[in-house]
Design a protein around this motif. Structure first.
Motif, PDB file in Angstrom:
ATOM      1  N   GLU A 185       1.397 -44.022 -49.029  1.00 59.70           N
ATOM      2  CA  GLU A 185       2.503 -43.290 -49.656  1.00 59.70           C
ATOM      3  C   GLU A 185       2.491 -43.408 -51.180  1.00 59.70           C
ATOM      4  OE1 GLU A 185       6.162 -44.770 -47.980  1.00 59.70           O
ATOM      5  OE2 GLU A 185       5.384 -44.521 -45.964  1.00 59.70           O
ATOM      6  N   ALA A 186       1.702 -44.320 -51.709  1.00 57.10           N
ATOM      7  CA  ALA A 186       1.710 -44.527 -53.164  1.00 57.10           C
ATOM      8  C   ALA A 186       0.948 -43.390 -53.847  1.00 57.10           C
ATOM      9  CB  ALA A 186       1.065 -45.866 -53.504  1.00 57.10           C
ATOM     10  N   PRO A 187       1.497 -42.859 -54.951  1.00 57.91           N
ATOM     11  CA  PRO A 187       0.814 -41.743 -55.613  1.00 57.91           C
ATOM     12  C   PRO A 187      -0.556 -42.129 -56.159  1.00 57.91           C
ATOM     13  CG  PRO A 187       2.710 -42.513 -56.908  1.00 57.91           C
ATOM     14  CD  PRO A 187       2.774 -43.205 -55.595  1.00 57.91           C
ATOM     15  N   ASN A 188      -0.731 -43.377 -56.547  1.00 59.79           N
ATOM     16  CA  ASN A 188      -2.026 -43.849 -57.049  1.00 59.79           C
ATOM     17  C   ASN A 188      -2.051 -45.376 -56.987  1.00 59.79           C
ATOM     18  OD1 ASN A 188      -0.629 -44.774 -59.497  1.00 59.79           O
ATOM     19  ND2 ASN A 188      -0.459 -42.575 -59.909  1.00 59.79           N
ATOM     20  N   LEU A 189      -3.254 -45.915 -57.193  1.00 60.74           N
ATOM     21  CA  LEU A 189      -3.422 -47.364 -57.069  1.00 60.74           C
ATOM     22  C   LEU A 189      -2.621 -48.126 -58.127  1.00 60.74           C
ATOM     23  CD1 LEU A 189      -4.886 -49.508 -55.367  1.00 60.74           C
ATOM     24  CD2 LEU A 189      -6.804 -49.370 -56.933  1.00 60.74           C
ATOM     25  N   GLU A 190      -2.494 -47.520 -59.318  1.00 58.51           N
ATOM     26  CA  GLU A 190      -1.778 -48.199 -60.409  1.00 58.51           C
ATOM     27  C   GLU A 190      -0.307 -48.434 -60.030  1.00 58.51           C
ATOM     28  OE1 GLU A 190      -3.878 -45.570 -60.905  1.00 58.51           O
ATOM     29  OE2 GLU A 190      -5.434 -46.940 -61.644  1.00 58.51           O
ATOM     30  N   THR A 191       0.311 -47.387 -59.443  1.00 61.55           N
ATOM     31  CA  THR A 191       1.717 -47.511 -59.041  1.00 61.55           C
ATOM     32  C   THR A 191       1.848 -48.557 -57.935  1.00 61.55           C
ATOM     33  OG1 THR A 191       1.866 -45.154 -59.432  1.00 61.55           O
ATOM     34  CG2 THR A 191       3.738 -46.148 -58.334  1.00 61.55           C
ATOM     35  N   ASP A 192       0.938 -48.474 -56.968  1.00 62.00           N
ATOM     36  CA  ASP A 192       0.961 -49.424 -55.855  1.00 62.00           C
ATOM     37  C   ASP A 192       0.834 -50.846 -56.400  1.00 62.00           C
ATOM     38  OD1 ASP A 192       1.245 -49.613 -53.120  1.00 62.00           O
ATOM     39  OD2 ASP A 192      -0.906 -49.567 -52.697  1.00 62.00           O
ATOM     40  N   MET A 193      -0.050 -50.982 -57.384  1.00 61.10           N
ATOM     41  CA  MET A 193      -0.308 -52.288 -57.997  1.00 61.10           C
ATOM     42  C   MET A 193       0.949 -52.804 -58.718  1.00 61.10           C
ATOM     43  SD  MET A 193      -2.746 -54.436 -58.141  1.00 61.10           S
ATOM     44  CE  MET A 193      -4.067 -53.588 -57.336  1.00 61.10           C
ATOM     45  N   ALA A 194       1.670 -51.894 -59.362  1.00 56.40           N
ATOM     46  CA  ALA A 194       2.884 -52.306 -60.086  1.00 56.40           C
ATOM     47  C   ALA A 194       3.914 -52.860 -59.099  1.00 56.40           C
ATOM     48  CB  ALA A 194       3.464 -51.121 -60.847  1.00 56.40           C
ATOM     49  N   VAL A 200       4.980 -60.141 -56.171  1.00 60.53           N
ATOM     50  CA  VAL A 200       4.454 -61.461 -56.565  1.00 60.53           C
ATOM     51  C   VAL A 200       5.474 -62.161 -57.464  1.00 60.53           C
ATOM     52  CG1 VAL A 200       2.577 -62.656 -57.762  1.00 60.53           C
ATOM     53  CG2 VAL A 200       2.067 -60.686 -56.305  1.00 60.53           C
ATOM     54  N   GLU A 201       6.030 -61.392 -58.401  1.00 56.78           N
ATOM     55  CA  GLU A 201       7.034 -61.983 -59.310  1.00 56.78           C
ATOM     56  C   GLU A 201       8.289 -62.417 -58.550  1.00 56.78           C
ATOM     57  OE1 GLU A 201       5.482 -59.536 -63.220  1.00 56.78           O
ATOM     58  OE2 GLU A 201       7.229 -58.802 -62.149  1.00 56.78           O
ATOM     59  N   ALA A 202       8.523 -61.758 -57.401  1.00 60.27           N
ATOM     60  CA  ALA A 202       9.711 -62.122 -56.605  1.00 60.27           C
ATOM     61  C   ALA A 202       9.427 -63.317 -55.694  1.00 60.27           C
ATOM     62  CB  ALA A 202      10.166 -60.923 -55.783  1.00 60.27           C
ATOM     63  N   ASP A 220     -13.172 -54.809 -55.554  1.00 61.15           N
ATOM     64  CA  ASP A 220     -12.518 -54.021 -56.621  1.00 61.15           C
ATOM     65  C   ASP A 220     -11.017 -54.308 -56.664  1.00 61.15           C
ATOM     66  OD1 ASP A 220     -14.972 -52.940 -57.125  1.00 61.15           O
ATOM     67  OD2 ASP A 220     -14.578 -51.011 -56.150  1.00 61.15           O
ATOM     68  N   PHE A 221     -10.432 -54.424 -55.467  1.00 60.75           N
ATOM     69  CA  PHE A 221      -8.993 -54.691 -55.359  1.00 60.75           C
ATOM     70  C   PHE A 221      -8.663 -56.046 -55.998  1.00 60.75           C
ATOM     71  CE2 PHE A 221      -5.469 -56.494 -52.710  1.00 60.75           C
ATOM     72  CZ  PHE A 221      -4.469 -55.591 -53.045  1.00 60.75           C
ATOM     73  N   VAL A 222      -9.469 -57.053 -55.676  1.00 62.46           N
ATOM     74  CA  VAL A 222      -9.235 -58.391 -56.242  1.00 62.46           C
ATOM     75  C   VAL A 222      -9.336 -58.310 -57.766  1.00 62.46           C
ATOM     76  CG1 VAL A 222     -10.139 -60.762 -56.397  1.00 62.46           C
ATOM     77  CG2 VAL A 222     -10.042 -59.613 -54.175  1.00 62.46           C
ATOM     78  N   LYS A 223     -10.342 -57.570 -58.243  1.00 58.80           N
ATOM     79  CA  LYS A 223     -10.549 -57.453 -59.689  1.00 58.80           C
ATOM     80  C   LYS A 223      -9.330 -56.801 -60.355  1.00 58.80           C
ATOM     81  CE  LYS A 223     -14.108 -55.781 -62.886  1.00 58.80           C
ATOM     82  NZ  LYS A 223     -13.693 -54.496 -63.434  1.00 58.80           N
ATOM     83  N   ILE A 224      -8.852 -55.714 -59.760  1.00 57.13           N
ATOM     84  CA  ILE A 224      -7.698 -55.012 -60.350  1.00 57.13           C
ATOM     85  C   ILE A 224      -6.456 -55.899 -60.304  1.00 57.13           C
ATOM     86  CG2 ILE A 224      -6.201 -52.962 -60.167  1.00 57.13           C
ATOM     87  CD1 ILE A 224      -8.634 -51.511 -58.955  1.00 57.13           C
ATOM     88  N   CYS A 225      -6.296 -56.622 -59.202  1.00 59.39           N
ATOM     89  CA  CYS A 225      -5.140 -57.555 -59.112  1.00 59.39           C
ATOM     90  C   CYS A 225      -5.215 -58.565 -60.249  1.00 59.39           C
ATOM     91  CB  CYS A 225      -5.160 -58.303 -57.774  1.00 59.39           C
ATOM     92  SG  CYS A 225      -4.603 -57.328 -56.382  1.00 59.39           S
ATOM     93  N   ARG A 226      -6.389 -59.155 -60.425  1.00 62.42           N
ATOM     94  CA  ARG A 226      -6.515 -60.192 -61.467  1.00 62.42           C
ATOM     95  C   ARG A 226      -6.281 -59.581 -62.854  1.00 62.42           C
ATOM     96  NH1 ARG A 226      -5.475 -62.953 -57.350  1.00 62.42           N
ATOM     97  NH2 ARG A 226      -7.129 -64.017 -56.215  1.00 62.42           N
TER      98      ARG A 226
END
Ligand code: FAD
Length: 317
Positions: A185-194, A200-202, A220-226
């Motif tokens: 449902e996320a429009p893109n990976l960046e939004t999903d990541m946000a 995580v902050e919660a 790639d996912f781990v890299k973007i998370c980091r």
């Protein structure tokens, strides 16, 4: 013991399994028969999924239909308690927003706490079968983030009833879901990541991923998370393909890609036995590579295929 403590205290990659509650009418022995052979691998924890009620229409004697809410796979909390008691291994119930008011969630958390269960995988849940989009309970949580905040409040002794002062604090370790191929449902990976970062902050302590069949997507996912400052452990969720139908079912239900090499080999297979062999080899290679990469845990969705998982883990661990 908490999942995060298992991870922090480990000197090597751990293994964990996931089971579904059996269909209503079956007994706990269905779970034990499933898990017994896998226990030789000493899993650090076992997840138990949660399945919300489905709306069904039952024909009555007068020919009219009655709308009923049926839970086909009840028992998540009881199964977790039974697993912990039977195997002395930690169990992780999946806790979802869908279908629950906040009060019902609080009561479920109190039950879990009383049972000595201190882990939960905090999820939104999917839309009910008769809904096009996810709709929360009118008095429930809309996103996993909201549910996470509720669990954290209870961890601080804050209950929904404001007149409870100095309430007992729960001590849940919360995991959350992550999607190497993005949540559908996320429009893109960046939004999903946000949104992932907000969770995580919660207070989420680790991420468990949706299944994937191409390790590069996980890397790639781990890299973007980091890169986004998400530093908590990321556990890959792994599943074998064991029949041809899954080539279309898995992308449809879980929104994941199946690499061409794997799908071509499966399409050429003469029968399900051959498909299972290909799927087992693929998952074994995936697991070896992920272990080499240094993942904290290899988490296997066993889903009715304990023998396949046994063969993979035997080869990998
Ligand atoms: P969320 O984090 O709430 O995200 C849902 C969507 O909303 C995403 O597109 C996200 O980008 C967006 N979003 C998140 N926060 C916000 C916000 N604050 N504002 C706006 N948009 C936002 N389902 C079950 O029913 N039972 C299970 O046992 C179960 N186990 C699972 C185990 C794993 C490891 C995984 C990966 C999934 C599991 N699921 C299960 C499926 C899961 O519930 C669905 O994928 C669901 O659609 C999303 O859950 P989530 O927790 O990721 O939701």
């Amino acid at each position: 013991m908490k999942v995060i403590d298992h991870i922090n205290q480990a000197s090597k990659t751990l293994v964990s399994f996931e089971v579904l509650p059996p269909l209503k009418g079956k007994s706990m022995s269905a779970i034990y028969d499933h898990l017994d052979p896998l226990m030789e691998f000493k899993p650090s924890f076992i997840n138990v999924t949660y399945h919300r009620a489905e709306t069904m229409f039952k024909k009555k004697a007068d020919g009219t239909f009655e709308k009923v809410e049926v839970r086909k796979r009840p028992g998540t909390v009881g199964i977790c308690a039974a697993i912990m008691n039977h195997y002395q291994v930690d169990a992780v119930p999946h806790l979802i927003c869908g279908g629950f008011s906040k009060r019902e969630t609080e009561d479920a958390l109190i039950d879990l706490n009383f049972l000595g269960i201190d882990n939960v995988l905090v999820l939104r849940g999917d839309a009910a079968k008769n809904e096009a989009f996810f709709e929360p309970h009118p008095e429930g949580n809309r996103y996993a983030l909201d549910l996470l905040r509720q669990v954290n409040s209870l961890n601080h002794g804050i209950y929904l009833e404001e007149d409870i002062k100095n309430g007992g604090k729960t001590n849940f370790c919360c995991g959350i879901a992550g999607y190497p191929e993005k949540h559908f449902e996320a429009p893109n990976l960046e939004t999903d990541m946000a949104y992932l970062k907000q969770k995580v902050e919660a207070g989420a302590e680790y991420i468990m991923t949706q299944m994937f069949f191409n390790n590069q997507k996980f890397f790639d996912f781990v890299k973007i998370c980091r890169e986004n400052g998400i530093e908590i452990p990321i556990i890959p969720g792994l599943k074998p393909i064991t029949n041809k139908k899954q080539l279309t079912v898995l992308p449809k239900i879980f929104h994941v890609d199946i690499p061409t090499d794997l799908s071509s080999a499966i399409m050429k297979a003469k029968n399900d036995e051959e498909v299972e062999k290909i799927g087992t080899e693929w998952l074994t290679q995936q697991s070896k590579e992920l272990k080499e990469f240094g993942v904290p845990v290899l988490h296997y969705y066993t889903l009715g295929k304990p023998k396949v998982i046994w063969n993979v883990v035997k080869e990998v661990m």
